[in-house]
Scaffold this motif. Structure first.
Motif, PDB file in Angstrom:
ATOM      1  N   TYR A   1      35.878  34.921  31.879  1.00  0.00           N
ATOM      2  CA  TYR A   1      35.239  34.249  33.002  1.00  0.00           C
ATOM      3  C   TYR A   1      35.851  34.773  34.294  1.00  0.00           C
ATOM      4  CZ  TYR A   1      32.703  30.714  30.394  1.00  0.00           C
ATOM      5  OH  TYR A   1      31.820  30.075  29.591  1.00  0.00           O
ATOM      6  N   ILE A   2      34.993  35.226  35.191  1.00  0.00           N
ATOM      7  CA  ILE A   2      35.435  35.644  36.516  1.00  0.00           C
ATOM      8  C   ILE A   2      34.931  34.583  37.480  1.00  0.00           C
ATOM      9  CG2 ILE A   2      35.291  37.401  38.305  1.00  0.00           C
ATOM     10  CD1 ILE A   2      34.651  39.391  36.021  1.00  0.00           C
ATOM     11  N   VAL A   3      35.838  33.952  38.195  1.00  0.00           N
ATOM     12  CA  VAL A   3      35.482  32.879  39.113  1.00  0.00           C
ATOM     13  C   VAL A   3      35.972  33.256  40.499  1.00  0.00           C
ATOM     14  CG1 VAL A   3      35.731  30.427  39.639  1.00  0.00           C
ATOM     15  CG2 VAL A   3      35.747  31.187  37.260  1.00  0.00           C
ATOM     16  N   PHE A   4      35.062  33.225  41.469  1.00  0.00           N
ATOM     17  CA  PHE A   4      35.498  33.417  42.848  1.00  0.00           C
ATOM     18  C   PHE A   4      34.781  32.450  43.750  1.00  0.00           C
ATOM     19  CE2 PHE A   4      32.247  36.591  42.054  1.00  0.00           C
ATOM     20  CZ  PHE A   4      31.404  36.484  43.138  1.00  0.00           C
ATOM     21  N   THR A   5      35.461  32.057  44.805  1.00  0.00           N
ATOM     22  CA  THR A   5      34.947  31.040  45.716  1.00  0.00           C
ATOM     23  C   THR A   5      34.049  31.670  46.767  1.00  0.00           C
ATOM     24  OG1 THR A   5      36.793  31.256  47.237  1.00  0.00           O
ATOM     25  CG2 THR A   5      37.048  29.667  45.423  1.00  0.00           C
TER      26      THR A   5
ATOM     27  N   MET B   1      35.328  39.139  51.330  1.00  0.00           N
ATOM     28  CA  MET B   1      35.022  40.470  50.800  1.00  0.00           C
ATOM     29  C   MET B   1      33.877  41.117  51.581  1.00  0.00           C
ATOM     30  SD  MET B   1      37.349  41.011  48.695  1.00  0.00           S
ATOM     31  CE  MET B   1      36.772  42.584  48.140  1.00  0.00           C
TER      32      MET B   1
ATOM     33  N   SER C   1      31.703  27.858  44.073  1.00  0.00           N
ATOM     34  CA  SER C   1      32.242  29.064  43.463  1.00  0.00           C
ATOM     35  C   SER C   1      31.180  29.650  42.546  1.00  0.00           C
ATOM     36  CB  SER C   1      33.509  28.756  42.668  1.00  0.00           C
ATOM     37  OG  SER C   1      33.201  27.900  41.602  1.00  0.00           O
TER      38      SER C   1
ATOM     39  N   ASP D   1      30.743  31.551  38.840  1.00  0.00           N
ATOM     40  CA  ASP D   1      31.357  31.890  37.565  1.00  0.00           C
ATOM     41  C   ASP D   1      30.541  33.012  36.938  1.00  0.00           C
ATOM     42  OD1 ASP D   1      31.986  28.442  36.559  1.00  0.00           O
ATOM     43  OD2 ASP D   1      32.856  29.675  38.126  1.00  0.00           O
TER      44      ASP D   1
ATOM     45  N   ASN E   1      34.466  31.330  49.923  1.00  0.00           N
ATOM     46  CA  ASN E   1      35.334  31.876  50.977  1.00  0.00           C
ATOM     47  C   ASN E   1      35.811  33.286  50.617  1.00  0.00           C
ATOM     48  OD1 ASN E   1      35.606  28.810  50.999  1.00  0.00           O
ATOM     49  ND2 ASN E   1      36.296  29.421  53.023  1.00  0.00           N
ATOM     50  N   PHE E   2      36.140  33.498  49.349  1.00  0.00           N
ATOM     51  CA  PHE E   2      36.556  34.822  48.905  1.00  0.00           C
ATOM     52  C   PHE E   2      35.406  35.820  49.056  1.00  0.00           C
ATOM     53  CE2 PHE E   2      36.930  38.046  45.570  1.00  0.00           C
ATOM     54  CZ  PHE E   2      38.148  38.598  45.912  1.00  0.00           C
ATOM     55  N   ALA E   3      34.197  35.410  48.664  1.00  0.00           N
ATOM     56  CA  ALA E   3      33.030  36.286  48.796  1.00  0.00           C
ATOM     57  C   ALA E   3      32.777  36.628  50.262  1.00  0.00           C
ATOM     58  CB  ALA E   3      31.802  35.628  48.176  1.00  0.00           C
TER      59      ALA E   3
ATOM     60  N   THR F   1      34.658  32.472  56.479  1.00  0.00           N
ATOM     61  CA  THR F   1      35.898  32.362  55.687  1.00  0.00           C
ATOM     62  C   THR F   1      36.800  31.249  56.190  1.00  0.00           C
ATOM     63  OG1 THR F   1      37.094  33.994  57.022  1.00  0.00           O
ATOM     64  CG2 THR F   1      35.909  34.813  55.078  1.00  0.00           C
TER      65      THR F   1
END
Length: 162
Positions: free
Chosen positions: A45-49, A56, A36, A38, A51-53, A29
């Motif tokens: 649309y759900i977008v996460f990077t 989590m 990212s 998508d 770093n976020f993953a 992180t």
């Protein structure tokens, strides 16, 4: 101090691997990534990077590790612990690897017309792989619950016999 009394006692407490991998995901992180994922669900649309993953996964692995620390004395089977821990770690590592190294989509626009999508669609469907990984992770978490509930029920039955 001998090697038999190791720091983490992985053989007796396989869930200690979760703390090691939680720390590794925490380190991830801190590294800035541009990648990212998508996810298109109907018209959303759900977008996460990446770093976020990784963050989590860090939180999740720490929570599961804490649950194991609290419930270790009444779990049903050490084999189920190993299956759950290894499958959870493999899921997290594969998910992050696929997210970070999806090289065939780097630099590509995020939205396509249907003709462009069909022309550029890769043979390997990475989104289907994500869904298989997620389904495997869900089944693994059900095994975790079976291990905890089965251990509690077994302990209750043993207490009733005495």
């Amino acid at each position: 101090m001998s090697m038999r009394s190791s720091f983490l006692q992985i053989k007796q407490r396989p869930f200690e691997l979760l703390s090691i991998f939680a720390f590794l995901f925490f380190i991830i992180t801190l590294i800035p990534f541009k990648e990212s994922l998508d996810i298109n669900l109907h018209d959303t649309y759900i977008v996460f990077t990446a770093n976020f993953a990784a963050g989590m996964f860090t939180v999740y692995l720490v929570l599961v590790w804490l649950i194991y620390l609290l419930s270790n004395r009444f779990l049903l089977s050490k084999k189920l612990i190993w299956i759950h821990v290894l499958t959870t770690i493999v899921f997290a590592v594969l998910f992050m690897a696929m997210l970070l190294f999806k090289g065939f989509l780097n630099g590509a626009p995020r939205r396509y017309s249907m003709n462009e999508l069909n022309a550029t669609r890769p043979v390997f469907n990475i989104y289907m792989t994500y869904w298989v990984l997620i389904l495997t992770a869900v089944i693994t978490q059900i095994l975790f619950l079976i291990n905890i509930v089965g251990g509690i029920l077994k302990r209750m039955l043993v207490k009733q016999h005495y």
